[in-house]
Design an enzyme around this catalytic site. Structure first.
Site, PDB file in Angstrom:
ATOM      1  CG  HIS A   4      -6.312   7.129   3.311  1.00  0.00           C
ATOM      2  ND1 HIS A   4      -7.177   7.273   2.251  1.00  0.00           N
ATOM      3  CD2 HIS A   4      -5.068   7.323   2.816  1.00  0.00           C
ATOM      4  CE1 HIS A   4      -6.496   7.549   1.160  1.00  0.00           C
ATOM      5  NE2 HIS A   4      -5.204   7.576   1.470  1.00  0.00           N
ATOM      6  CD  GLU A  31       1.488   8.305  -0.377  1.00  0.00           C
ATOM      7  OE1 GLU A  31       2.650   7.977  -0.105  1.00  0.00           O
ATOM      8  OE2 GLU A  31       0.602   7.482  -0.666  1.00  0.00           O
TER       9      GLU A  31
END
Length: 220
Positions: free
Chosen positions: A11, A85
């Site tokens: 990202h 994550e």
């Protein structure tokens, strides 16, 4: 023959990245630089004929994926919690320096254990990539699959795929940091054999500065 090419994109930048704050599974958003980086990686991937698109369901990843797929309107984005994550427990929202001083993340009962994180990443690969590729109709050109996730997830996935010899490394990797809006590429065959052909490339970002530390990367 390559059956599919997997594009693993981290990202874009967030304010937490900029301030070196541990994010983990906090749902942070792209900052101005992150939007710019996402636009640049979108431009770099514009000519890729993506067949499928996946992202973590956290905003910083899904927004990056949405910007990339603006050039590929026929591709439906699939948001998956399995691409998140690692959950870093009580350290989430703390500084990178605090994380370094903390010691082993595994000692925090509120954090996702390292072996559980590895298992999650490898399970995602097995179910969403390897087995999925087996079900796709054969064709002359490889399928192109976009995956937008996080620095810790991407580096942990690739290092463990290599360690378990599920993929081969045909490109030299001296620095395992996974930069914002970097692109890593894995080619996979129908029989499941795969090769890492690119890792954490940010050449498309030009002169844009990236945060070199990854406050949410932890693979120990």
């Amino acid at each position: 023959m390559t059956a599919a090419r997997i594009y693993l994109v981290r990202h874009g930048e967030t304010e937490a990245n900029r301030r070196e704050i541990v994010q983990g599974q906090l749902d942070t958003h792209l900052n101005e630089s992150g939007i710019e980086q996402a636009a640049l990686v979108s431009e770099a991937l514009q000519k890729i004929s993506f067949d499928e698109g996946y992202s973590s369901d956290l905003s910083r990843a899904s927004k990056t994926a949405e910007m990339i797929l603006e050039c590929h309107p026929r591709v439906q984005l699939r948001k998956q919690s399995g691409l998140r994550e690692r959950h870093l427990g009580s350290l989430q929202g703390q500084t990178h320096a605090r994380k370094r001083a903390f010691g082993s993340i595994n000692s925090d009962p509120t954090a996702e254990k390292a072996d559980a994180f590895v298992t999650r990443s490898l399970s995602w690969w097995e179910n969403s990539v390897r087995r999925h590729i087996e079900t796709l109709p054969e064709r002359a050109m490889p399928y192109h699959i976009l995956v937008v996730s996080h620095g810790g997830f991407i580096s942990t996935l690739i290092k463990n795929l290599l360690a378990k010899k599920r993929i081969a490394k045909v490109v030299s990797v001296d620095d395992w940091r996974c930069y914002n809006c970097s692109v890593s590429i894995i080619d996979i065959r129908k029989d499941g054999k795969a090769e890492l052909v690119q890792y954490s490339d940010i050449s498309h970002l030009g002169n844009s500065k990236v945060v070199e530390s990854n406050a949410d990367t932890e693979d120990k």
